[in-house]
Write a protein that holds these residues in place. Structure first.
Motif, PDB file in Angstrom:
ATOM      1  N   GLY A  66      -7.676 -66.851 -22.309  1.00  0.00           N
ATOM      2  CA  GLY A  66      -8.780 -67.784 -22.678  1.00  0.00           C
ATOM      3  C   GLY A  66      -9.598 -68.458 -21.961  1.00  0.00           C
ATOM      4  N   GLU A  67      -9.104 -68.569 -20.597  1.00  0.00           N
ATOM      5  CA  GLU A  67      -9.818 -69.346 -19.803  1.00  0.00           C
ATOM      6  C   GLU A  67     -11.519 -68.755 -19.550  1.00  0.00           C
ATOM      7  N   THR A  68     -12.292 -69.828 -19.437  1.00  0.00           N
ATOM      8  CA  THR A  68     -13.537 -69.382 -19.406  1.00  0.00           C
ATOM      9  C   THR A  68     -14.265 -70.150 -18.077  1.00  0.00           C
ATOM     10  N   MET A  69     -14.030 -71.461 -17.682  1.00  0.00           N
ATOM     11  CA  MET A  69     -14.977 -71.998 -16.820  1.00  0.00           C
ATOM     12  C   MET A  69     -14.601 -71.552 -15.351  1.00  0.00           C
ATOM     13  N   ILE A  70     -13.365 -71.076 -15.110  1.00  0.00           N
ATOM     14  CA  ILE A  70     -12.974 -70.695 -13.726  1.00  0.00           C
ATOM     15  C   ILE A  70     -13.626 -69.311 -13.661  1.00  0.00           C
ATOM     16  N   VAL A  71     -13.821 -68.348 -14.633  1.00  0.00           N
ATOM     17  CA  VAL A  71     -14.388 -67.228 -14.463  1.00  0.00           C
ATOM     18  C   VAL A  71     -15.889 -67.481 -14.253  1.00  0.00           C
ATOM     19  N   VAL A  72     -16.590 -68.256 -15.105  1.00  0.00           N
ATOM     20  CA  VAL A  72     -17.929 -68.365 -14.828  1.00  0.00           C
ATOM     21  C   VAL A  72     -18.223 -68.803 -13.602  1.00  0.00           C
ATOM     22  N   MET A  73     -17.615 -69.821 -12.942  1.00  0.00           N
ATOM     23  CA  MET A  73     -17.988 -70.069 -11.612  1.00  0.00           C
ATOM     24  C   MET A  73     -17.529 -69.447 -10.417  1.00  0.00           C
ATOM     25  N   ALA A  74     -16.377 -68.624 -10.700  1.00  0.00           N
ATOM     26  CA  ALA A  74     -15.823 -67.947  -9.601  1.00  0.00           C
ATOM     27  C   ALA A  74     -15.789 -66.304  -9.367  1.00  0.00           C
ATOM     28  N   ALA A  75     -16.152 -65.913 -10.804  1.00  0.00           N
ATOM     29  CA  ALA A  75     -15.961 -64.475 -10.920  1.00  0.00           C
ATOM     30  C   ALA A  75     -17.246 -63.658 -11.633  1.00  0.00           C
ATOM     31  N   GLY A  76     -18.317 -64.568 -11.848  1.00  0.00           N
ATOM     32  CA  GLY A  76     -19.465 -64.106 -12.166  1.00  0.00           C
ATOM     33  C   GLY A  76     -19.712 -63.819 -13.815  1.00  0.00           C
ATOM     34  N   GLN A  77     -20.700 -63.266 -14.085  1.00  0.00           N
ATOM     35  CA  GLN A  77     -21.268 -63.106 -15.665  1.00  0.00           C
ATOM     36  C   GLN A  77     -21.612 -61.698 -15.719  1.00  0.00           C
ATOM     37  N   GLY A  78     -21.819 -60.767 -14.878  1.00  0.00           N
ATOM     38  CA  GLY A  78     -22.178 -59.565 -15.021  1.00  0.00           C
ATOM     39  C   GLY A  78     -21.476 -58.513 -15.436  1.00  0.00           C
ATOM     40  N   ALA A  79     -21.450 -57.924 -16.321  1.00  0.00           N
ATOM     41  CA  ALA A  79     -20.292 -56.759 -17.179  1.00  0.00           C
ATOM     42  C   ALA A  79     -20.440 -55.575 -16.376  1.00  0.00           C
ATOM     43  N   ASN A  80     -19.402 -55.606 -14.980  1.00  0.00           N
ATOM     44  CA  ASN A  80     -19.061 -54.857 -14.142  1.00  0.00           C
ATOM     45  C   ASN A  80     -17.722 -54.063 -14.445  1.00  0.00           C
ATOM     46  N   LEU A  81     -17.689 -52.807 -14.564  1.00  0.00           N
ATOM     47  CA  LEU A  81     -16.637 -51.898 -14.742  1.00  0.00           C
ATOM     48  C   LEU A  81     -16.106 -51.425 -13.492  1.00  0.00           C
ATOM     49  N   THR A  82     -15.042 -52.324 -12.947  1.00  0.00           N
ATOM     50  CA  THR A  82     -14.413 -51.935 -11.619  1.00  0.00           C
ATOM     51  C   THR A  82     -12.993 -52.536 -11.699  1.00  0.00           C
ATOM     52  N   LEU A  83     -12.145 -51.904 -10.831  1.00  0.00           N
ATOM     53  CA  LEU A  83     -10.773 -52.341 -10.638  1.00  0.00           C
ATOM     54  C   LEU A  83     -10.494 -53.043  -9.332  1.00  0.00           C
ATOM     55  N   ASN A  84     -11.597 -53.182  -8.629  1.00  0.00           N
ATOM     56  CA  ASN A  84     -11.611 -53.670  -7.299  1.00  0.00           C
ATOM     57  C   ASN A  84     -11.589 -55.235  -7.464  1.00  0.00           C
ATOM     58  N   PRO A  85     -10.616 -55.900  -7.019  1.00  0.00           N
ATOM     59  CA  PRO A  85     -10.561 -57.241  -7.213  1.00  0.00           C
ATOM     60  C   PRO A  85     -11.764 -58.031  -6.377  1.00  0.00           C
ATOM     61  N   LEU A  86     -12.152 -57.382  -5.326  1.00  0.00           N
ATOM     62  CA  LEU A  86     -12.983 -58.073  -4.439  1.00  0.00           C
ATOM     63  C   LEU A  86     -14.477 -58.139  -4.898  1.00  0.00           C
TER      64      LEU A  86
END
Length: 458
Positions: free
Chosen positions: A381-401
């Motif tokens: 359910g976390e949102t803020m950390i993902v928005v600021m650190a992981a991005g907002q584009g729907a990218n299908l990948t299993l690469n954590p980098l």
């Protein structure tokens, strides 16, 4: 003003409480054994009926008054603008209300000024009417409570009945709220699938997520509603977070419960739990400004291509945020394991490490599973950390980098975007319903696991 009226009604109820209690002492004439109910129950009964009746009156008058005021003002606007659309009339009404409340600078429009003046008059009548009726009803019911004070009056039974009714009403509200949330999710989900021609397979197995880019006359492109990248990103970040949080949180709990001294525990546990009070936006800044650049520089130094926003940065920081939840709950359940189990293990010659591994942890497994499940729910359910650190584009990948996004981030983007709410609500609620089903399945599986292993130690 309504809040002030509510406080006045509550204050009046407290006055009746004191009067009823005093009157009960007077009726007993010093011999409280004659009373069926103690004076405190007579005061509680007077307080409950006065407060409930007065508050209910305030609520009814406030809600009904708002409806009546809006209807009267909309009628005035309709008379002045007979050819205007409803949305235009609502805009005039909102501007007039903002003007009357001082949230909008003065307007040259005579209609808005006239509506604002009438709103001020009607609002004043509503507020004073609600206060007056609330005080009258509270006074009448409080006076009735005072007249009912007698030696044989069952004030305790009446008070307990009222309290049981309040508790039952709260339970009903909670259940109805849950049912309403689920039904709203279901209806919006059905509406969404109706717009894409019931191509459920495109949603469940599609790899392209851009539902609003193909909107045309209310019809969505089923080839652009694939939610696989969103759930893949959600699970990737969740797995990284749990790989960080579960070992650290569990080992910290084991150390605090079985190895740390009382002094160390008294210092370490509160400091560890401080992490739970840090706002998520702070974690987001920490992930975006500190952790993500560090991971990128480290990756580049060894020849890896690391995105400026990555699932690894978000997952690591999210895991740090979840540590106190798992640590605190695991510590509680480990401490709840009976000492007799430990003593029996020591008596058989087991070391402390063997006792923890083979006796304590299996006995505490149900609670540990619950703690991990709570951590997973927190991560999903976390949102803020993902928005600021992981991005907002729907990218299908299993690469954590690489940069990814999650379901909750896309829900926020859909709801807060510029697209009409009725159009954006469909995909947003559908994502929410899917996530609800997944977390429900996880809960059911966890409960079955807990029940299975708990039977061994009952």
């Amino acid at each position: 003003m309504i809040g002030t009226a509510f406080l006045i009604v509550i204050g009046l109820a407290f006055m009746f409480m004191a009067l009823a209690r005093r009157q009960a002492f007077g009726v007993a004439d010093g011999n409280l054994a004659q009373l069926h109910s103690r004076p405190g129950y007579h005061g509680l009964y007077a307080f409950l009926i006065a407060a409930l009746a007065g508050s209910a009156t305030l609520m009814v008058v406030t809600i009904g008054g708002n409806i009546a005021i809006n209807a009267a003002l909309m009628s005035q606007i309709a008379d002045a603008l007979p050819d205007a659309l409803r949305i235009e009339r609502q805009l005039v009404l909102s501007d007039a209300i903002a003007l009357a409340e001082g949230r909008l600078s003065s307007q040259d429009d005579a209609l808005r000024q006239a509506v604002a003046v009438r709103f001020t008059q009607l609002e004043g009548m509503r507020v004073w009417g609600a206060l007056g009726l609330g005080l009258i009803v509270a006074s009448l019911t409080g006076g009735q409570a005072l007249r009912s004070v007698s030696l044989g009056f069952r004030a305790r039974n009446r008070s307990e009945q009222i309290l049981r009714g309040i508790l039952a009403a709260c339970a009903v509200i909670a259940v109805l709220t849950t049912i309403g949330i689920v039904l709203s999710l279901i209806f919006e989900t059905l509406s969404f699938f109706d717009k894409i021609g019931w191509r459920v397979d495109k949603y469940l197995f599609g790899t392209r997520w851009s539902p609003l880019s193909g909107v045309s006359a209310g019809q969505m492109d089923p080839d652009r509603v694939g939610a696989v990248p969103l759930f893949a990103g959600t699970f990737l970040i969740t797995i990284i977070a749990m790989l960080v949080a579960v070992p650290i949180g569990l080992f910290a709990a084991i150390y605090l419960s079985d190895f740390a001294s009382k002094r160390v525990r008294a210092i370490a546990k509160p400091m560890l739990e401080i992490l739970a009070g840090v706002p998520t936006v702070v974690y987001g800044f920490f992930a975006a400004i500190t952790v993500a650049p560090f991971i990128r520089r480290t990756g580049e130094s060894i020849g890896l291509d690391v995105a400026s926003e990555s699932a690894l940065a978000a997952g690591v920081v999210m895991g740090i945020m979840i540590i106190p939840f798992i640590s605190s709950l695991s510590d509680d359940v480990i401490n709840a394991v009976p000492q007799s189990l430990r003593d029996g293990s020591y008596g058989l010659g087991a070391t402390k490490a063997e006792t923890i591994r083979q006796v304590v942890l299996p006995a505490a497994l149900p609670g540990i599973v619950s703690a991990v499940l709570l951590g997973i729910s927190r991560a999903v359910g976390e949102t803020m950390i993902v928005v600021m650190a992981a991005g907002q584009g729907a990218n299908l990948t299993l690469n954590p980098l690489e940069a990814v996004t999650t379901v909750t981030v896309q829900i926020v983007m859909l709801i807060t975007g510029d697209t009409e709410a009725s159009t954006a609500a469909g995909p947003a609620f559908t994502l929410g319903f899917t996530l609800f089903c997944i977390t429900l399945a996880l809960n059911i599986y966890a409960l079955r696991t807990v029940r299975k292993y708990r039977e061994m130690y009952d």
